[in-house]
Motif scaffolding. Structure first.
Motif, short mmCIF file in Angstrom:
data_model
loop_
_atom_site.label_atom_id
_atom_site.label_comp_id
_atom_site.label_asym_id
_atom_site.label_seq_id
_atom_site.Cartn_x
_atom_site.Cartn_y
_atom_site.Cartn_z
N ALA A 1 0.84 -1.19 0.00
CA ALA A 1 0.00 0.00 0.00
C ALA A 1 0.88 1.24 0.00
O ALA A 1 2.00 1.23 0.51
CB ALA A 1 -0.95 0.01 1.20
N VAL A 2 0.34 2.29 -0.59
CA VAL A 2 0.97 3.61 -0.54
C VAL A 2 0.10 4.47 0.35
O VAL A 2 -1.12 4.51 0.18
CB VAL A 2 1.10 4.24 -1.94
CG1 VAL A 2 1.62 5.67 -1.85
CG2 VAL A 2 1.99 3.39 -2.84
N ARG B 1 4.04 7.92 16.97
CA ARG B 1 2.71 7.51 16.52
C ARG B 1 2.72 7.29 15.00
O ARG B 1 3.34 8.05 14.26
CB ARG B 1 1.67 8.57 16.86
CG ARG B 1 1.45 8.76 18.35
CD ARG B 1 0.50 9.93 18.60
NE ARG B 1 1.06 11.19 18.10
CZ ARG B 1 0.44 12.36 18.17
NH1 ARG B 1 -0.77 12.43 18.72
NH2 ARG B 1 1.02 13.45 17.70
N ILE B 2 2.01 6.26 14.56
CA ILE B 2 1.89 6.00 13.13
C ILE B 2 0.84 6.93 12.55
O ILE B 2 -0.30 6.96 13.02
CB ILE B 2 1.51 4.53 12.87
CG1 ILE B 2 2.63 3.60 13.36
CG2 ILE B 2 1.25 4.30 11.38
CD1 ILE B 2 2.30 2.13 13.23
N ARG B 3 1.21 7.71 11.56
CA ARG B 3 0.32 8.70 10.95
C ARG B 3 0.09 8.37 9.49
O ARG B 3 0.81 7.60 8.87
CB ARG B 3 0.91 10.11 11.08
CG ARG B 3 1.31 10.51 12.48
CD ARG B 3 0.14 10.55 13.43
NE ARG B 3 -0.76 11.64 13.09
CZ ARG B 3 -0.69 12.87 13.61
NH1 ARG B 3 0.27 13.15 14.50
NH2 ARG B 3 -1.56 13.80 13.28
N GLY B 4 -0.93 9.01 8.89
CA GLY B 4 -1.18 8.85 7.47
C GLY B 4 -2.39 8.00 7.17
O GLY B 4 -2.93 7.30 8.04
N SER C 1 -6.91 4.55 7.87
CA SER C 1 -5.66 4.97 8.50
C SER C 1 -4.61 3.88 8.35
O SER C 1 -4.93 2.69 8.29
CB SER C 1 -5.88 5.28 9.98
OG SER C 1 -6.15 4.09 10.71
N VAL C 2 -3.36 4.30 8.27
CA VAL C 2 -2.27 3.34 8.12
C VAL C 2 -2.22 2.40 9.31
O VAL C 2 -1.99 1.19 9.16
CB VAL C 2 -0.93 4.08 7.96
CG1 VAL C 2 0.25 3.10 7.98
CG2 VAL C 2 -0.91 4.87 6.65
N SER C 3 -2.45 2.91 10.51
CA SER C 3 -2.41 2.07 11.71
C SER C 3 -3.48 0.98 11.66
O SER C 3 -3.23 -0.18 12.02
CB SER C 3 -2.57 2.92 12.97
OG SER C 3 -3.77 3.67 12.92
#
Length: 421
Positions: free
Chosen positions: A28-29, A77-80, A99-101
């Motif tokens: 994934a991007v 924290r994982i963002r995006g 969300s990426v998380s």
């Protein structure tokens, strides 16, 4: 007939063209709002896309580094959010706007890649140029979608073979998998592409349109947004097939309703728009909550500088300026102004700052998003500008042109406004 061509999982497919190890894996991007433009120490030379399609946002950048460097913030924290996912990842529930998380919880072995917009636009532009070698009637609808009008070029009985050859040629030349929808009209062709995915072809002949659409939910049709969907549901329309018997209702909605009615039933006569120009140019950023209005104004001025540079590159003269601010907890405020003056960076910056002062209805609340758009382009030689400001605007425009020549050569950040520092 008209072909609608859509690149499958485009951003992921683009990375696979340069890294074959990603083929067949859950990939994934994801994207994060690019806040580097607010860094007053940065002078990274941005890339301006040469692709003039209406979808192009324009200032491009390449994000590189490890997962930790791009997707984790200073607090770990994982963002995006997910921008594009491969079909292997989708089997685990990974999808766009997630969300990426959350995506990593669903698919722990998911390979997350930082976006490379220069790569995407380069491939898109090359494919666009290639399609023009097949026929002059090509419309780039988005960065990964194209309409091709083959009327008068390819006989209907030969169009399926043409599509198969095109798919093979695109993969051989660009290593990009594509899906193709074919119909007599653009929007039925686009609808058919959804059923062709992934990596397939779907053709709908004119006498098959109603049987094809009748049981599809209204949300499946391209161009029916949430607003129209609510309006249709209120009138008891849940399936596309129900539209046929609601002609009077759609026609009561004037031009937009008539257009939608004809598109859904495959009755429209819309052809491809070759080399369509932009109707607007915009820039925006989402960021962590900021309450300090001086900092917000600084960021507005930076966005004005970037947007002014894009206007300079496009050689257009906008007469409508639009600003939207979004507060924390989802409330928002927006407004626009119409002007009758030569566009120049100083006037634009001053006008947007005044507009911000007007629409900042919660001056003590935190702001998390700013969006600027210019539109309503006019020709300088065929438009009567404000005669009282014309000479002053002309001088400012000449100065701005010289400044933007330097920015074009040395980077957009080479000359800034004092407030930015």
């Amino acid at each position: 007939m008209i072909i609608h061509l859509d690149i499958d999982s485009f951003f992921v497919s683009a990375h696979r063209t340069i890294n074959k190890n990603l083929i067949g894996k859950a990939v994934a991007v994801g994207g994060r709002s690019n806040l580097s433009i607010f860094d007053n120490k940065s002078n990274i030379k941005k890339v301006i896309s040469e692709n003039n399609g209406a979808f192009v946002s324009s200032i491009l950048s390449k994000n590189s580094g490890t997962f930790e460097e791009y997707y984790k913030d200073a607090n770990g924290r994982i963002r995006g959010i997910i921008t594009t996912s491969s079909y292997e990842a989708r089997r685990y529930g990974v999808k766009t706007a997630m969300s990426v998380s959350e995506a990593l919880m669903l698919c722990p072995h998911l390979i997350m890649i930082p976006p490379d917009y220069t790569l995407y636009h380069d491939l898109s532009q090359k494919l666009n140029k290639y399609l023009y070698t097949k026929t002059p009637h090509v419309e780039q609808f988005s960065i990964d979608e194209f309409f091709i009008d083959l009327s008068g070029y390819i006989a209907d009985k030969e169009i399926l073979d043409f599509a198969k050859e095109l798919k093979e040629e695109v993969y051989n030349n660009f290593k990009l998998p594509i899906s193709i929808g074919i119909a007599n009209t653009k929007w039925i062709a686009k609808l058919a592409t959804n059923d062709a995915k992934p990596d397939g072809i779907k053709i709908i002949y004119q006498n098959e349109v109603y049987e094809y659409i009748k049981d599809k939910p209204i949300s499946a049709f391209p161009g029916i947004g949430k607003g129209y969907e609510k309006r249709l549901l209120v009138n008891g329309i849940r399936r596309l097939g129900q539209v046929r018997d609601k002609k009077e209702l759609f026609y009561s909605w004037k031009k937009p309703g008539i257009q939608l009615y004809n598109r859904i039933l495959g009755l429209d006569k819309e052809r491809t728009l070759t080399r369509n120009s932009k109707k607007s140019i915009g820039i925006g950023r989402t960021f962590d909550p900021v309450q300090d209005r001086n900092e917000i104004k600084r960021r507005i001025v930076i966005l004005c500088r970037y947007l002014s540079f894009l206007v300079f590159k496009e050689k257009v003269t906008p007469q409508t300026f639009f600003l939207k601010i979004r507060y924390d907890y989802k409330s928002k405020s927006k407004d626009y102004i119409n002007t009758n003056r030569l566009f120049n960076e100083k006037y634009f910056k001053d006008a947007i700052l005044l507009l911000f002062k007007k629409i900042d209805i919660h001056p003590t609340h935190y702001i998390i998003q700013l969006n600027l758009t210019v539109s309503n382009f006019v020709e300088n030689n065929n438009h009567s500008f404000n005669i009282f400001e014309y000479e002053n605007d002309k001088k400012n425009l000449e100065l701005a042109s010289k400044i933007n020549d330097l920015r074009d050569k040395y980077g957009i950040n080479i000359i800034k406004n004092a407030i930015e520092l």
